[in-house]
Design a protein around this motif. Structure first.
Motif, PDB file in Angstrom:
ATOM      1  N   UNK A 202      37.407 -56.659  51.115  1.00  0.00           N
ATOM      2  CA  UNK A 202      37.344 -55.281  51.586  1.00  0.00           C
ATOM      3  C   UNK A 202      36.104 -54.554  51.066  1.00  0.00           C
ATOM      4  N   UNK A 203      35.449 -55.130  50.062  1.00  0.00           N
ATOM      5  CA  UNK A 203      34.214 -54.520  49.565  1.00  0.00           C
ATOM      6  C   UNK A 203      33.076 -54.646  50.582  1.00  0.00           C
ATOM      7  N   UNK A 204      33.207 -55.566  51.495  1.00  0.00           N
ATOM      8  CA  UNK A 204      32.201 -55.728  52.544  1.00  0.00           C
ATOM      9  C   UNK A 204      32.484 -54.691  53.626  1.00  0.00           C
ATOM     10  N   UNK A 205      31.579 -53.759  53.756  1.00  0.00           N
ATOM     11  CA  UNK A 205      31.738 -52.679  54.713  1.00  0.00           C
ATOM     12  C   UNK A 205      31.297 -53.127  56.104  1.00  0.00           C
ATOM     13  N   UNK A 206      31.849 -52.498  57.112  1.00  0.00           N
ATOM     14  CA  UNK A 206      31.482 -52.839  58.486  1.00  0.00           C
ATOM     15  C   UNK A 206      29.995 -52.654  58.742  1.00  0.00           C
ATOM     16  N   UNK A 207      29.391 -51.641  58.150  1.00  0.00           N
ATOM     17  CA  UNK A 207      27.961 -51.436  58.371  1.00  0.00           C
ATOM     18  C   UNK A 207      27.159 -52.599  57.798  1.00  0.00           C
ATOM     19  N   UNK A 208      27.625 -53.171  56.676  1.00  0.00           N
ATOM     20  CA  UNK A 208      26.957 -54.342  56.109  1.00  0.00           C
ATOM     21  C   UNK A 208      27.016 -55.514  57.088  1.00  0.00           C
ATOM     22  N   UNK A 209      28.187 -55.703  57.678  1.00  0.00           N
ATOM     23  CA  UNK A 209      28.338 -56.777  58.665  1.00  0.00           C
ATOM     24  C   UNK A 209      27.437 -56.530  59.877  1.00  0.00           C
ATOM     25  N   UNK A 210      27.375 -55.292  60.327  1.00  0.00           N
ATOM     26  CA  UNK A 210      26.533 -54.968  61.482  1.00  0.00           C
ATOM     27  C   UNK A 210      25.065 -55.223  61.176  1.00  0.00           C
ATOM     28  N   UNK A 211      24.631 -54.872  59.988  1.00  0.00           N
ATOM     29  CA  UNK A 211      23.238 -55.081  59.604  1.00  0.00           C
ATOM     30  C   UNK A 211      22.916 -56.573  59.544  1.00  0.00           C
ATOM     31  N   UNK A 212      23.786 -57.333  58.917  1.00  0.00           N
ATOM     32  CA  UNK A 212      23.509 -58.751  58.697  1.00  0.00           C
ATOM     33  C   UNK A 212      23.849 -59.653  59.877  1.00  0.00           C
ATOM     34  N   UNK A 213      24.950 -59.374  60.543  1.00  0.00           N
ATOM     35  CA  UNK A 213      25.446 -60.312  61.551  1.00  0.00           C
ATOM     36  C   UNK A 213      25.551 -59.729  62.953  1.00  0.00           C
ATOM     37  N   UNK A 214      25.311 -58.438  63.081  1.00  0.00           N
ATOM     38  CA  UNK A 214      25.363 -57.754  64.375  1.00  0.00           C
ATOM     39  C   UNK A 214      26.764 -57.758  64.987  1.00  0.00           C
TER      40      UNK A 214
ATOM     41  N   UNK B 189      37.149 -47.961  53.036  1.00  0.00           N
ATOM     42  CA  UNK B 189      35.866 -47.588  53.634  1.00  0.00           C
ATOM     43  C   UNK B 189      35.136 -46.589  52.758  1.00  0.00           C
ATOM     44  N   UNK B 190      33.863 -46.845  52.564  1.00  0.00           N
ATOM     45  CA  UNK B 190      33.023 -45.926  51.803  1.00  0.00           C
ATOM     46  C   UNK B 190      32.014 -45.288  52.748  1.00  0.00           C
ATOM     47  N   UNK B 191      31.445 -44.197  52.302  1.00  0.00           N
ATOM     48  CA  UNK B 191      30.406 -43.532  53.084  1.00  0.00           C
ATOM     49  C   UNK B 191      29.165 -44.421  53.106  1.00  0.00           C
ATOM     50  N   UNK B 192      28.563 -44.559  54.267  1.00  0.00           N
ATOM     51  CA  UNK B 192      27.342 -45.363  54.380  1.00  0.00           C
ATOM     52  C   UNK B 192      26.230 -44.707  53.571  1.00  0.00           C
ATOM     53  N   UNK B 193      25.487 -45.542  52.865  1.00  0.00           N
ATOM     54  CA  UNK B 193      24.370 -45.023  52.071  1.00  0.00           C
ATOM     55  C   UNK B 193      23.161 -44.777  52.973  1.00  0.00           C
ATOM     56  N   UNK B 194      22.221 -44.036  52.443  1.00  0.00           N
ATOM     57  CA  UNK B 194      20.968 -43.793  53.166  1.00  0.00           C
ATOM     58  C   UNK B 194      20.286 -45.121  53.486  1.00  0.00           C
ATOM     59  N   UNK B 195      20.323 -46.043  52.533  1.00  0.00           N
ATOM     60  CA  UNK B 195      19.696 -47.352  52.722  1.00  0.00           C
ATOM     61  C   UNK B 195      20.390 -48.144  53.833  1.00  0.00           C
ATOM     62  N   UNK B 196      21.722 -48.114  53.846  1.00  0.00           N
ATOM     63  CA  UNK B 196      22.464 -48.824  54.893  1.00  0.00           C
ATOM     64  C   UNK B 196      22.157 -48.233  56.266  1.00  0.00           C
ATOM     65  N   UNK B 197      22.146 -46.913  56.353  1.00  0.00           N
ATOM     66  CA  UNK B 197      21.862 -46.267  57.632  1.00  0.00           C
ATOM     67  C   UNK B 197      20.453 -46.601  58.111  1.00  0.00           C
TER      68      UNK B 197
END
Length: 99
Positions: free
Chosen positions: A25-37, A80-88
């Protein structure tokens, strides 16, 4: 390999993927979107589409509960955590590179 064996192996791999995502659960959806689309929500949409193709009545929230292992609202509140500036920024770059 016959088609039944292939389907069984694909189903087992899919179940393992879902289990892995539910445990991490530590893997956020935005991380998955960035890495794996794709992300958990994408999987839920694909799951719901597969159900519809087979005449199985399922809505998006039901599909998300299968993927998340709980109602999405509960998962969101717990994990779910708030997306960071870096993630966005990374997500925006990913989207730009698709254009």
């Amino acid at each position: 390999m016959n088609s039944n064996s292939q389907i069984e192996l694909e189903a087992a791999a899919f179940r393992q993927l879902i289990s892995h995502l539910q445990k991490h659960t530590e893997v956020q959806n935005i991380d998955l979107m960035i890495l794996a689309d794709f992300c958990r929500n994408c999987l839920a949409k694909w799951y719901m589409a597969a159900a519809a193709e087979r005449g199985i009545d399922m809505d998006y929230e039901q599909a998300r509960e299968v993927i998340y292992g709980m109602p999405y609202s509960e998962w969101k509140d717990k994990f779910q955590t708030e997306a960071t500036t870096e993630q966005l920024a990374a997500y925006a770059r990913k989207q730009e590179s698709k254009s």
